[in-house]
Design a protein around this motif. Structure first.
Motif, PDB file in Angstrom:
ATOM      1  N   ARG A 219       0.738  -1.261   0.224  1.00 35.75           N
ATOM      2  CA  ARG A 219       0.036  -0.151  -0.060  1.00 35.75           C
ATOM      3  C   ARG A 219       0.763   1.299  -0.025  1.00 35.75           C
ATOM      4  O   ARG A 219       0.643   2.293  -0.604  1.00 35.75           O
ATOM      5  N   LYS A 220       1.942   1.302   0.863  1.00 36.65           N
ATOM      6  CA  LYS A 220       2.728   2.434   0.805  1.00 36.65           C
ATOM      7  C   LYS A 220       3.633   2.693  -0.321  1.00 36.65           C
ATOM      8  O   LYS A 220       3.753   3.657  -0.836  1.00 36.65           O
ATOM      9  N   SER A 221       4.072   1.246  -0.902  1.00 33.97           N
ATOM     10  CA  SER A 221       4.615   1.411  -2.226  1.00 33.97           C
ATOM     11  C   SER A 221       3.812   2.073  -3.378  1.00 33.97           C
ATOM     12  O   SER A 221       4.425   2.903  -4.122  1.00 33.97           O
ATOM     13  N   PHE A 222       2.712   1.639  -3.318  1.00 40.51           N
ATOM     14  CA  PHE A 222       1.866   1.897  -4.347  1.00 40.51           C
ATOM     15  C   PHE A 222       1.455   3.494  -4.097  1.00 40.51           C
ATOM     16  O   PHE A 222       1.451   4.218  -5.186  1.00 40.51           O
ATOM     17  N   SER A 223       1.277   3.957  -2.868  1.00 32.40           N
ATOM     18  CA  SER A 223       1.037   5.498  -2.789  1.00 32.40           C
ATOM     19  C   SER A 223       2.242   6.148  -3.192  1.00 32.40           C
ATOM     20  O   SER A 223       2.126   7.146  -3.780  1.00 32.40           O
ATOM     21  N   LEU A 224       3.484   5.482  -2.939  1.00 33.85           N
ATOM     22  CA  LEU A 224       4.650   6.337  -3.391  1.00 33.85           C
ATOM     23  C   LEU A 224       4.734   6.567  -5.008  1.00 33.85           C
ATOM     24  O   LEU A 224       5.085   7.366  -5.428  1.00 33.85           O
ATOM     25  N   ALA A 225       4.468   5.262  -5.613  1.00 32.46           N
ATOM     26  CA  ALA A 225       4.537   5.250  -6.896  1.00 32.46           C
ATOM     27  C   ALA A 225       3.360   6.137  -7.485  1.00 32.46           C
ATOM     28  O   ALA A 225       3.750   7.179  -8.801  1.00 32.46           O
ATOM     29  N   LEU A 226       2.191   6.421  -7.062  1.00 37.90           N
ATOM     30  CA  LEU A 226       1.232   7.227  -7.722  1.00 37.90           C
ATOM     31  C   LEU A 226       1.716   8.494  -7.574  1.00 37.90           C
ATOM     32  O   LEU A 226       1.438   9.591  -8.257  1.00 37.90           O
ATOM     33  N   ASN A 227       2.121   9.077  -6.285  1.00 33.41           N
ATOM     34  CA  ASN A 227       2.682  10.519  -6.149  1.00 33.41           C
ATOM     35  C   ASN A 227       3.774  10.687  -7.148  1.00 33.41           C
ATOM     36  O   ASN A 227       3.774  11.823  -7.356  1.00 33.41           O
ATOM     37  N   SER A 228       4.870   9.697  -7.169  1.00 36.12           N
ATOM     38  CA  SER A 228       5.590  10.255  -8.272  1.00 36.12           C
ATOM     39  C   SER A 228       5.255  10.552  -9.579  1.00 36.12           C
ATOM     40  O   SER A 228       5.581  11.635 -10.096  1.00 36.12           O
ATOM     41  N   LEU A 229       3.997   9.546 -10.053  1.00 40.91           N
ATOM     42  CA  LEU A 229       3.591   9.862 -11.177  1.00 40.91           C
ATOM     43  C   LEU A 229       2.842  11.205 -11.288  1.00 40.91           C
ATOM     44  O   LEU A 229       2.887  12.113 -12.399  1.00 40.91           O
ATOM     45  N   ILE A 230       1.886  11.605 -10.282  1.00 42.88           N
ATOM     46  CA  ILE A 230       1.482  12.686 -10.315  1.00 42.88           C
ATOM     47  C   ILE A 230       2.332  13.925 -10.129  1.00 42.88           C
ATOM     48  O   ILE A 230       2.115  15.110 -10.781  1.00 42.88           O
ATOM     49  N   SER A 231       3.188  13.891  -9.351  1.00 43.59           N
ATOM     50  CA  SER A 231       4.146  14.814  -9.076  1.00 43.59           C
ATOM     51  C   SER A 231       5.125  15.194 -10.457  1.00 43.59           C
ATOM     52  O   SER A 231       5.533  16.381 -10.586  1.00 43.59           O
ATOM     53  N   PHE A 232       5.372  14.211 -11.200  1.00 41.02           N
ATOM     54  CA  PHE A 232       6.367  14.462 -12.266  1.00 41.02           C
ATOM     55  C   PHE A 232       5.896  14.398 -13.448  1.00 41.02           C
ATOM     56  O   PHE A 232       6.619  14.252 -14.652  1.00 41.02           O
ATOM     57  N   SER A 233       4.491  14.140 -13.852  1.00 40.44           N
ATOM     58  CA  SER A 233       3.887  13.961 -15.151  1.00 40.44           C
ATOM     59  C   SER A 233       2.592  14.733 -15.228  1.00 40.44           C
ATOM     60  O   SER A 233       1.808  14.388 -14.167  1.00 40.44           O
ATOM     61  N   ARG A 234       2.513  15.148 -16.375  1.00 39.64           N
ATOM     62  CA  ARG A 234       0.917  15.514 -16.651  1.00 39.64           C
ATOM     63  C   ARG A 234       0.322  14.654 -17.640  1.00 39.64           C
ATOM     64  O   ARG A 234      -1.066  14.951 -18.008  1.00 39.64           O
ATOM     65  N   VAL A 235       0.821  13.450 -18.013  1.00 35.16           N
ATOM     66  CA  VAL A 235       0.120  12.655 -18.877  1.00 35.16           C
ATOM     67  C   VAL A 235      -1.018  12.073 -18.325  1.00 35.16           C
ATOM     68  O   VAL A 235      -1.946  11.819 -18.928  1.00 35.16           O
ATOM     69  N   PRO A 236      -1.191  11.880 -16.963  1.00 35.45           N
ATOM     70  CA  PRO A 236      -2.482  11.204 -16.540  1.00 35.45           C
ATOM     71  C   PRO A 236      -3.790  12.320 -16.854  1.00 35.45           C
ATOM     72  O   PRO A 236      -4.709  11.953 -17.247  1.00 35.45           O
ATOM     73  N   LEU A 237      -3.338  13.481 -16.918  1.00 38.71           N
ATOM     74  CA  LEU A 237      -4.370  14.651 -17.303  1.00 38.71           C
ATOM     75  C   LEU A 237      -4.780  14.339 -18.516  1.00 38.71           C
ATOM     76  O   LEU A 237      -5.797  14.585 -19.185  1.00 38.71           O
ATOM     77  N   ARG A 238      -3.653  14.087 -19.437  1.00 34.34           N
ATOM     78  CA  ARG A 238      -3.820  14.001 -20.819  1.00 34.34           C
ATOM     79  C   ARG A 238      -4.702  12.606 -21.181  1.00 34.34           C
ATOM     80  O   ARG A 238      -5.522  12.573 -22.071  1.00 34.34           O
ATOM     81  N   ILE A 239      -4.473  11.833 -20.356  1.00 36.04           N
ATOM     82  CA  ILE A 239      -5.248  10.591 -20.537  1.00 36.04           C
ATOM     83  C   ILE A 239      -6.608  10.613 -20.500  1.00 36.04           C
ATOM     84  O   ILE A 239      -7.456  10.189 -21.136  1.00 36.04           O
TER      85      ILE A 239
END
Length: 327
Positions: A219-239
């Motif tokens: 759970r903590k690893s997944f949260s960290l991974a999600l945080n890294s993607l949101i913090s350093f990429s705008r691609v999810p918004l483009r998705i």
């Protein structure tokens, strides 16, 4: 919080930062191995231990080590704030010219520190440890870690080296920049890549945890991974945009099909309630996914604008003095 190096006439040359959370089984061996490295370092050195709201005897053991070794400073959080925040607190208080961050479970081998210092002396401002092998880890852990780092490299706005953790050496100028960066959802290995400067890797094989239980759960690893993607990429918004366009195209296609079925094939078996339900569920899932992605970004904006401190400290010990290397 500003760093304290400018306040002391004799700041240490090296600062070692180790977050501690329920590590009573490893602290003794950790100090034994780290102190050997500290004794061999040519220059003043300090060891900063950050108690991240431990519920076992970790804080008691840290206090004992401070009484036995004046090079040890420690911070104790008023509650558990998380690993990345603990690293941030250590960086805020570190006074050295070179700052080394490592974990307490001894999967980050302290014996790698001299090699990292050699790279620093060659002119590199960031020296990160890069894993080439994970010993005694299950296939699921290895697969998810491999996939995450490659996905992050693909989506992130900056190049974040694969298979790296927080184990690294950073020059004073890099840490000073990190300390004035205001964001709250911190992903240290991403921030140090974003800052830039000359960076290089030191390769190592990651050992299994020395003792105790794993603190970074799935759970903590997944949260960290999600945080890294949101913090350093705008691609999810483009998705979200791409999904909206895809659903619009499919809706237009379905409209033509419905007209065809009504006018040409009036007895088509694919018309009726089933087709309507599939379309509703598809469009509903697209909307929920888009709302979830937007919610992640809005939630981070909400965290930033509240302006609360990153952490609260119950104890600050050992930073009022300089620390000389024992010989």
């Amino acid at each position: 919080m500003k760093n304290l190096s400018a306040k002391l006439p004799h700041s240490p040359k090296y600062s070692l930062i180790i977050p501690i959370y329920n590590e009573q089984e490893t602290i003794s061996e950790l100090y034994h191995r780290v102190s050997q490295i500290m004794n061999d370092l040519n220059g003043q050195v300090e060891l900063i231990l950050i108690n991240d709201g431990s519920k076992d005897r970790s804080l008691e053991l840290i206090r004992q080590l401070h009484q036995e070794d004046s090079r040890i400073c420690y911070l104790s959080f008023a509650r558990n704030f998380g690993h990345q925040t603990a690293v941030t607190a250590g960086l805020n208080f570190a006074r050295g010219e070179a700052i080394i961050v490592l974990d307490a479970d001894l999967q980050d081998p302290p014996e790698l520190i001299p090699e990292m210092i050699d790279k620093w002396k060659q002119g590199y401002e960031v020296v990160y440890a890069q894993r080439i092998k994970r010993k005694q880890e299950g296939w699921f852990k290895r697969f998810t870690a491999y996939a995450f780092y490659r996905l992050l490299q693909l989506l992130a706005d900056v190049t974040i080296p694969a298979d790296t953790g927080d184990f690294c050496l950073m020059d004073r100028k890099v840490v000073d920049i990190l300390n004035v960066m205001p964001e709250r959802n911190r992903y240290i290995r991403g921030l140090r890549a974003w800052i830039g400067f000359r960076q290089t890797a030191v390769l190592f094989e990651r050992e299994p945890r020395y003792a105790g239980t794993v603190k970074y759960t799935f759970r903590k690893s997944f949260s960290l991974a999600l945080n890294s993607l949101i913090s350093f990429s705008r691609v999810p918004l483009r998705i979200s945009t791409y999904l909206g366009l895809l659903s619009a195209i499919l809706a237009l296609f379905m409209a033509f099909l419905v007209l065809y079925w009504r006018l040409i094939q009036t007895n088509s078996p694919v018309t009726g309630l089933a087709t309507i339900m599939i379309a509703i569920f598809f469009l509903g899932s697209v909307q929920l996914i888009c709302l979830g992605i937007l919610g992640e970004y809005i939630g981070r904006v909400y965290e930033e604008v509240k302006g609360r401190p990153l952490y609260t400290l119950a104890e600050i010990v050992g930073f009022e003095q300089s620390h000389a290397t024992d010989s």
